[in-house]
Write an enzyme that holds these catalytic residues in place. Structure first.
Site, PDB file in Angstrom:
ATOM      1  N   ASP A   1      -7.951 -14.470   5.374  1.00 27.31           N
ATOM      2  CA  ASP A   1      -9.173 -14.872   4.658  1.00 27.31           C
ATOM      3  C   ASP A   1     -10.174 -15.535   5.607  1.00 27.31           C
ATOM      4  O   ASP A   1     -11.378 -15.270   5.550  1.00 27.31           O
ATOM      5  CB  ASP A   1      -8.865 -15.771   3.438  1.00 27.31           C
ATOM      6  CG  ASP A   1      -7.810 -16.820   3.725  1.00 27.31           C
ATOM      7  OD1 ASP A   1      -7.111 -16.695   4.748  1.00 27.31           O
ATOM      8  OD2 ASP A   1      -7.682 -17.777   2.941  1.00 27.31           O
TER       9      ASP A   1
ATOM     10  N   LYS B   1      -1.578 -12.862   6.453  1.00 25.24           N
ATOM     11  CA  LYS B   1      -1.646 -13.892   5.405  1.00 25.24           C
ATOM     12  C   LYS B   1      -0.255 -14.543   5.336  1.00 25.24           C
ATOM     13  O   LYS B   1       0.353 -14.687   4.270  1.00 25.24           O
ATOM     14  CB  LYS B   1      -2.053 -13.200   4.097  1.00 25.24           C
ATOM     15  CG  LYS B   1      -2.432 -14.116   2.971  1.00 25.24           C
ATOM     16  CD  LYS B   1      -3.728 -14.863   3.189  1.00 25.24           C
ATOM     17  CE  LYS B   1      -3.908 -15.874   2.074  1.00 25.24           C
ATOM     18  NZ  LYS B   1      -4.906 -16.894   2.369  1.00 25.24           N
TER      19      LYS B   1
ATOM     20  N   ASP C   1      -7.072  -2.243   5.722  1.00 17.91           N
ATOM     21  CA  ASP C   1      -7.975  -1.384   4.966  1.00 17.91           C
ATOM     22  C   ASP C   1      -9.262  -2.144   4.625  1.00 17.91           C
ATOM     23  O   ASP C   1     -10.374  -1.669   4.851  1.00 17.91           O
ATOM     24  CB  ASP C   1      -7.253  -0.941   3.686  1.00 17.91           C
ATOM     25  CG  ASP C   1      -8.005   0.146   2.956  1.00 17.91           C
ATOM     26  OD1 ASP C   1      -8.651   0.972   3.619  1.00 17.91           O
ATOM     27  OD2 ASP C   1      -7.952   0.175   1.715  1.00 17.91           O
TER      28      ASP C   1
ATOM     29  N   TYR D   1       0.808  -1.217   0.000  1.00 23.55           N
ATOM     30  CA  TYR D   1       0.000   0.000   0.000  1.00 23.55           C
ATOM     31  C   TYR D   1       0.848   1.278   0.000  1.00 23.55           C
ATOM     32  O   TYR D   1       0.346   2.382  -0.142  1.00 23.55           O
ATOM     33  CB  TYR D   1      -0.854  -0.011   1.274  1.00 23.55           C
ATOM     34  CG  TYR D   1      -2.193   0.661   1.171  1.00 23.55           C
ATOM     35  CD1 TYR D   1      -3.344  -0.095   1.009  1.00 23.55           C
ATOM     36  CD2 TYR D   1      -2.317   2.039   1.277  1.00 23.55           C
ATOM     37  CE1 TYR D   1      -4.583   0.509   0.945  1.00 23.55           C
ATOM     38  CE2 TYR D   1      -3.552   2.642   1.214  1.00 23.55           C
ATOM     39  CZ  TYR D   1      -4.676   1.881   1.045  1.00 23.55           C
ATOM     40  OH  TYR D   1      -5.894   2.475   0.992  1.00 23.55           O
TER      41      TYR D   1
END
Ligand code: NAP
Length: 402
Positions: A269, A218, A293, A151
């Site tokens: 996830d 992740k 985000d 990001y």
């Protein structure tokens, strides 16, 4: 009224005078609607909490379209200098062109002031219609890392000299096969930044009486960025907060001791379904930038309040509080949208300043105004028993209920 400047003590604590100068950026698009509405709420809340003893002295600073119009640049040096000098600022949304044009001013501000922590509390307000059955079960504070990760804006467009060079180097050095027609972005997560960010999350958890901290990552796929984030986060927990925490794994299904913070981690996830299915299992959530985000918006939607979620961007020298939604240009100047996101960001600002009474009054004001059902279009459209009111009229409802 001239006002006094916020200063810092030798130990780095902010010293807040009773008449602090606080700079504000009105913001683009609906900024012109939500800022005056919010400012009225802030002034009335301070007056209700402290009478004549305390007052904010607002100072307008320019950014975005207004700045471009008046100075020819979207983020003038004077704006940056004033924020640095005042330590605390509040802002409305700023428009960013997609795909072309200048870089996001929000990202620029975060990088310039090294605002490495983004805090977004998400909880349910009675009277808001939500897409889930028990929205009140969600009450989390999201800590999103704010200056690193994919990001951070380190990227090159497809076909550029730089992208082609990088693709060539990666092929030559590591035999990595990246298509020559690819755009390239860099994902990086560092130990030093992760550690200071995670410490902020634990300090907040302790000072706000929160019960658990969950690292969301992740790391199973992105081992050396998100996986390392998880490792460093656990190290900070053990090294710096060992006496006040208990690891979820050590509990073996038993209830945690009352005085301990439970520390756990979840893969990103899976987290998106868990927060929907069992929201009351989570409290403070700690994430790298991009997933932070995404999860902030998903959580805000779960309580029906995407236009209501507040936010703070905090570094060691400067803190900037902001509405988390964008500039919603189609509603600009219509006195229509919900000002709650900016109003509640102001409550976070007062909490940060130690003006807890004003913060609590604002939260209660918003809560009661929504419960009574005189609300803006975004909430009214789902509540047949409500009356739709304008942005400014809703702010007046909040003031009535302070
Ligand atoms: P947006 O401005 O957040 O608007 C998207 C939709 O969200 C609106 O059409 C509206 O939905 C709803 N919404 C947003 N704010 C609301 C409010 N206060 N009250 C009620 N509903 C609200 O997102 P966008 O259209 O993707 O972005 C517009 C610009 O804002 C872009 O340039 C983007 O880069 C920028 N942006 C800035 C920030 C920031 O400054 N922090 C954050 C995000 C985006 P309905 O029309 O369905 O009612």
């Amino acid at each position: 009224m001239k006002g006094s400047y916020i200063t810092k003590s030798e130990s780095g604590m902010l010293i807040i005078p009773d008449d602090p100068v606080i700079p504000y950026i009105e913001g683009d698009g609906v900024g012109r609607d939500i800022w005056p509405a919010s400012r009225m709420v802030f002034d009335e809340a301070v007056q209700a909490a402290y009478g004549k003893k305390r007052k904010i002295v607002w100072k307008e600073i320019l950014a975005g379209e207004k700045a471009t119009l008046k100075t020819g640049t979207p983020l003038p040096d004077e704006t940056l200098e004033t924020i640095a000098h005042c330590h605390i600022a509040i802002k409305g949304p700023l428009t960013t062109p997609v795909g072309t044009g200048f870089r996001s001013l929000n990202v620029t501000l975060r990088k310039h002031f090294d605002l490495y922590t983004c805090i977004r509390p998400v909880r349910y307000f009675e009277g808001v219609v939500s897409p889930v059955k028990n929205p009140e079960k969600l009450d989390v504070v999201i800590f999103r890392e704010n200056v690193e990760d994919v990001y951070a804006g380190l990227e090159w467009p497809q076909g550029s000299k730089e992208a082609r060079h990088l693709i060539g180097v990666l092929k030559e050095s590591f035999a990595w096969q990246i298509p020559v027609d690819a755009g390239i972005g860099i994902k990086f997560i560092s130990e030093g930044n992760t550690r200071r960010f995670v410490r902020r999350a634990f300090d907040y958890t302790l000072s706000h009486g929160r019960k658990s901290v969950t690292f969301v990552h992740k790391g199973n796929i992105m081992k050396y960025t998100e996986g390392a984030f998880r490792e460093w986060a656990y190290q900070v927990a053990k090294e710096d907060y060992g006496k006040v925490i208990v690891m979820e794994n050590d509990l073996q299904g038993n209830a945690p001791p009352e005085d301990k913070i439970v520390v756990k981690d979840r893969i990103a996830d899976a987290m998106f379904q868990m927060i929907l299915l069992r929201p009351d299992e989570f409290d403070v959530l700690v994430l790298p930038n991009l997933n932070g985000d995404y999860l902030s918006d998903a959580c805000a939607a779960q309580v029906g309040g995407i236009g209501m979620a507040p936010g703070a961007n905090i570094g060691d020298e400067v803190a900037i509080f902001e509405a988390t939604h964008g500039s919603a240009p189609k509603y600009a100047g219509l006195d229509k949208v919900n000002p709650s996101s900016l109003i509640l960001s102001g409550a976070m600002m007062f909490d940060f300043m130690g003006w807890k009474e004003a913060a609590t009054l604002i939260e209660k004001g918003v809560e009661t105004a929504i419960k009574r059902g005189r609300i803006t279009y975004d909430l009214a459209r789902f509540r047949p028993d409500s009356t739709e009111v304008s942005c400014s009229a809703f702010a007046r409802e909040v003031v009535k209920n302070l």
